[in-house]
Design a protein around this motif. Structure first.
Motif, mmCIF file in Angstrom:
data_model
loop_
_atom_site.group_PDB
_atom_site.id
_atom_site.type_symbol
_atom_site.label_atom_id
_atom_site.label_comp_id
_atom_site.label_asym_id
_atom_site.label_seq_id
_atom_site.Cartn_x
_atom_site.Cartn_y
_atom_site.Cartn_z
ATOM 1 N N ILE A 1 0.838 -1.204 0.000
ATOM 2 C CA ILE A 1 0.000 0.000 0.000
ATOM 3 C C ILE A 1 0.873 1.255 0.000
ATOM 4 O O ILE A 1 0.597 2.222 -0.715
ATOM 5 C CB ILE A 1 -0.942 -0.002 1.227
ATOM 6 C CG1 ILE A 1 -1.997 -1.104 1.081
ATOM 7 C CG2 ILE A 1 -1.626 1.357 1.394
ATOM 8 C CD1 ILE A 1 -2.841 -1.319 2.314
ATOM 9 N N SER A 2 1.955 1.218 0.793
ATOM 10 C CA SER A 2 2.845 2.382 0.857
ATOM 11 C C SER A 2 3.549 2.635 -0.465
ATOM 12 O O SER A 2 4.055 3.732 -0.700
ATOM 13 C CB SER A 2 3.883 2.192 1.968
ATOM 14 O OG SER A 2 4.882 1.263 1.585
ATOM 15 N N LEU A 3 3.587 1.614 -1.325
ATOM 16 C CA LEU A 3 4.202 1.757 -2.647
ATOM 17 C C LEU A 3 3.166 2.093 -3.711
ATOM 18 O O LEU A 3 3.476 2.116 -4.903
ATOM 19 C CB LEU A 3 4.929 0.457 -3.024
ATOM 20 C CG LEU A 3 6.056 0.014 -2.078
ATOM 21 C CD1 LEU A 3 6.643 -1.312 -2.537
ATOM 22 C CD2 LEU A 3 7.134 1.080 -1.992
ATOM 23 N N ASN B 1 8.303 1.079 -11.880
ATOM 24 C CA ASN B 1 9.049 2.334 -12.070
ATOM 25 C C ASN B 1 8.568 3.439 -11.127
ATOM 26 O O ASN B 1 8.381 4.591 -11.537
ATOM 27 C CB ASN B 1 8.947 2.806 -13.526
ATOM 28 C CG ASN B 1 9.599 1.838 -14.492
ATOM 29 O OD1 ASN B 1 10.706 1.365 -14.256
ATOM 30 N ND2 ASN B 1 8.904 1.530 -15.573
ATOM 31 N N LEU B 2 8.367 3.073 -9.870
ATOM 32 C CA LEU B 2 7.917 4.057 -8.885
ATOM 33 C C LEU B 2 9.008 5.099 -8.666
ATOM 34 O O LEU B 2 10.157 4.770 -8.382
ATOM 35 C CB LEU B 2 7.593 3.366 -7.558
ATOM 36 C CG LEU B 2 6.967 4.239 -6.471
ATOM 37 C CD1 LEU B 2 5.514 4.559 -6.828
ATOM 38 C CD2 LEU B 2 7.022 3.542 -5.115
ATOM 39 N N ALA C 1 7.080 9.614 -2.200
ATOM 40 C CA ALA C 1 6.898 10.664 -1.200
ATOM 41 C C ALA C 1 5.435 11.051 -1.052
ATOM 42 O O ALA C 1 4.974 11.373 0.043
ATOM 43 C CB ALA C 1 7.725 11.889 -1.574
ATOM 44 N N ALA C 2 4.696 11.010 -2.167
ATOM 45 C CA ALA C 2 3.270 11.370 -2.122
ATOM 46 C C ALA C 2 2.480 10.430 -1.230
ATOM 47 O O ALA C 2 1.429 10.799 -0.706
ATOM 48 C CB ALA C 2 2.691 11.358 -3.532
ATOM 49 N N ASN C 3 3.003 9.219 -1.030
ATOM 50 C CA ASN C 3 2.338 8.247 -0.165
ATOM 51 C C ASN C 3 2.791 8.360 1.286
ATOM 52 O O ASN C 3 2.290 7.637 2.151
ATOM 53 C CB ASN C 3 2.616 6.818 -0.661
ATOM 54 C CG ASN C 3 2.057 6.569 -2.047
ATOM 55 O OD1 ASN C 3 1.069 7.179 -2.434
ATOM 56 N ND2 ASN C 3 2.686 5.684 -2.803
ATOM 57 N N HIS C 4 3.761 9.239 1.560
ATOM 58 C CA HIS C 4 4.284 9.405 2.918
ATOM 59 C C HIS C 4 4.343 10.891 3.294
ATOM 60 O O HIS C 4 5.381 11.399 3.711
ATOM 61 C CB HIS C 4 5.687 8.799 3.025
ATOM 62 C CG HIS C 4 5.748 7.341 2.731
ATOM 63 N ND1 HIS C 4 5.686 6.838 1.454
ATOM 64 C CD2 HIS C 4 5.850 6.270 3.551
ATOM 65 C CE1 HIS C 4 5.758 5.509 1.503
ATOM 66 N NE2 HIS C 4 5.861 5.147 2.758
ATOM 67 N N PRO C 5 3.252 11.624 3.140
ATOM 68 C CA PRO C 5 3.305 13.083 3.336
ATOM 69 C C PRO C 5 3.599 13.514 4.761
ATOM 70 O O PRO C 5 4.135 14.607 4.970
ATOM 71 C CB PRO C 5 1.904 13.536 2.898
ATOM 72 C CG PRO C 5 1.039 12.332 3.117
ATOM 73 C CD PRO C 5 1.898 11.151 2.795
ATOM 74 N N ALA C 6 3.264 12.692 5.752
ATOM 75 C CA ALA C 6 3.438 13.123 7.138
ATOM 76 C C ALA C 6 4.785 12.738 7.713
ATOM 77 O O ALA C 6 5.222 13.291 8.711
ATOM 78 C CB ALA C 6 2.326 12.540 8.023
ATOM 79 N N GLY C 7 5.471 11.810 7.114
ATOM 80 C CA GLY C 7 6.758 11.364 7.627
ATOM 81 C C GLY C 7 7.899 12.237 7.153
ATOM 82 O O GLY C 7 7.773 13.026 6.218
ATOM 83 N N ARG C 8 9.044 12.077 7.797
ATOM 84 C CA ARG C 8 10.214 12.870 7.430
ATOM 85 C C ARG C 8 10.660 12.556 6.009
ATOM 86 O O ARG C 8 11.119 13.428 5.275
ATOM 87 C CB ARG C 8 11.355 12.599 8.409
ATOM 88 C CG ARG C 8 12.531 13.549 8.235
ATOM 89 C CD ARG C 8 13.595 13.327 9.299
ATOM 90 N NE ARG C 8 14.653 14.324 9.194
ATOM 91 C CZ ARG C 8 15.694 14.231 8.383
ATOM 92 N NH1 ARG C 8 15.793 13.183 7.581
ATOM 93 N NH2 ARG C 8 16.615 15.167 8.346
ATOM 94 N N LEU D 1 11.062 14.929 0.497
ATOM 95 C CA LEU D 1 10.923 14.754 -0.943
ATOM 96 C C LEU D 1 9.811 15.619 -1.544
ATOM 97 O O LEU D 1 9.729 15.764 -2.761
ATOM 98 C CB LEU D 1 10.648 13.283 -1.260
ATOM 99 C CG LEU D 1 11.773 12.302 -0.912
ATOM 100 C CD1 LEU D 1 11.309 10.876 -1.128
ATOM 101 C CD2 LEU D 1 13.013 12.585 -1.737
ATOM 102 N N ILE D 2 8.955 16.165 -0.689
ATOM 103 C CA ILE D 2 7.799 16.923 -1.176
ATOM 104 C C ILE D 2 7.984 18.435 -1.018
ATOM 105 O O ILE D 2 7.783 19.203 -1.947
ATOM 106 C CB ILE D 2 6.518 16.486 -0.438
ATOM 107 C CG1 ILE D 2 6.135 15.064 -0.849
ATOM 108 C CG2 ILE D 2 5.374 17.447 -0.749
ATOM 109 C CD1 ILE D 2 4.935 14.529 -0.103
#
Length: 339
Positions: free
Chosen positions: A80-82, A191-192, A198-205, A210-211
């Motif tokens: 899911i994170s990918l 080819n992620l 980064a779009a899937n991890h907006p709240a993490g460092r 990356l955003i």
């Protein structure tokens, strides 16, 4: 009559200790068991498994019982994170309505060390009736799931690290290694990009680094501590201290950046000039060659630029291509954003 006190002895509690040599031997043994897995894994099976997941048009569901169930949930969350559609299907809840989420274009991966878990064996015919493609991932051969699923992957297991060969501590480790490695293979095949990840991890460092761009975090317009080069230093003390940037940004009438004057510059000028500071202009004492950055630069790059030699700085003026001041980004802004 006085009370009779009986003599007694208080036994000292013996503290349990971990023997360093025994602990080291356990780690070495686990390493050997993991090596057995890597050396005996059938890569053709693994490739077929990975390709099936890659070709799945629907959702990739994972299921398992006990510790294998926890592994299944973790691998599902990794996918899911990918950005891959995935989910965990509880084998118990599935038989009480949750199997309704399963569709004919979905794929169901069943993790089980033995391949004989009753809950999974009962789930298989129900999942087949929904038309889903079933893959069992097991370590004991033969087993009940092998003959019922569309594909079986064997994860070679020499034995559990547990002295009784019972506690699932090696089998779950190889399940996790297998699942997460396949997940990264899917990540590469799809080819992620870093930006998509980064779009899937907006709240993490990770995501923030990356955003976020400089323009997302910079101060601008009325928040900027600006002055002209002819302004007297003492007349600009309020501007220097009130904007919370620790500096003055010296500009001309067209808002081109001419230099910076920091609170550190103020202290040094006061020490060197004494009362003469009352007659000095900002332009006479400012830094005419400050570090700057553009608005589209990544925020993490701004932090690296602030910390770079010869000495760290607390802020960076943000300028356009033609040196027009458009903002300022401070170390405090970056840290507050979680970078």
């Amino acid at each position: 009559m006085g009370s009779l006190s009986l003599p007694f002895t208080q036994e000292k509690e013996e503290k349990s200790t971990i023997d360093q040599t025994k602990l080291l031997n356990l780690f070495k043994a686990q390493q050997n068991y993991l090596n057995h897995f890597f050396q005996n894994l059938d890569l053709s099976q693994t490739l077929t498994f990975t390709q099936a997941l890659l070709n799945c048009k629907g959702t990739i569901f994972f299921t398992g019982v006990g510790k294998s169930g926890f592994v299944a949930q973790k691998i599902s969350q990794t996918l899911i994170s990918l950005g891959i559609k995935s989910g965990f299907l509880s084998p118990v809840d599935a038989l009480h309505g949750d199997i309704g989420i399963l569709a004919s274009d979905d794929l169901l991966v069943l993790f089980s060390k033995s391949g004989n878990s009753e809950e999974l064996l009962r789930l298989v015919p129900c999942a087949k009736a929904k038309g889903a493609y079933l893959i069992s991932v097991t370590s004991v051969r033969p087993n009940g799931l092998m003959g019922l699923c569309d594909l079986n992957v064997n994860l070679p297991l020499e034995r559990e690290l547990c002295p009784f060969d019972l506690a699932p501590v090696t089998s779950t480790a190889i399940q996790m290694v297998f699942g997460d490695t396949v997940a990264i293979a899917l990540m590469g095949a799809r080819n992620l990009s870093k930006k998509e990840y980064a779009a899937n991890h907006p709240a993490g460092r990770i995501g923030k680094s990356l955003i976020f761009k400089v323009k997302d975090l910079m101060k601008k317009k009325e928040e900027l501590p600006v002055c002209r080069e002819g302004d007297l230093i003492m007349d600009q003390l309020v501007e220097l201290t009130s904007k919370g940037c620790g500096c003055l940004l010296v500009i001309d009438d067209d808002h081109h950046l001419l230099g910076t004057f920091t609170d550190g510059d103020l202290r040094r000028t006061l020490k060197a000039s004494g009362e003469g500071i009352f007659k000095l202009s900002v332009g006479e004492m400012c830094n005419r060659n400050p570090r700057t950055i553009g608005p589209d630069a990544m925020a993490v790059d701004a932090m690296q630029k602030m910390e770079s030699p010869p000495s760290p700085v607390q802020f960076l003026p943000v300028i356009s291509d033609n040196n027009v001041l458009i903002g300022i980004v401070t170390l405090h802004d970056l840290v507050s954003a979680g970078l």
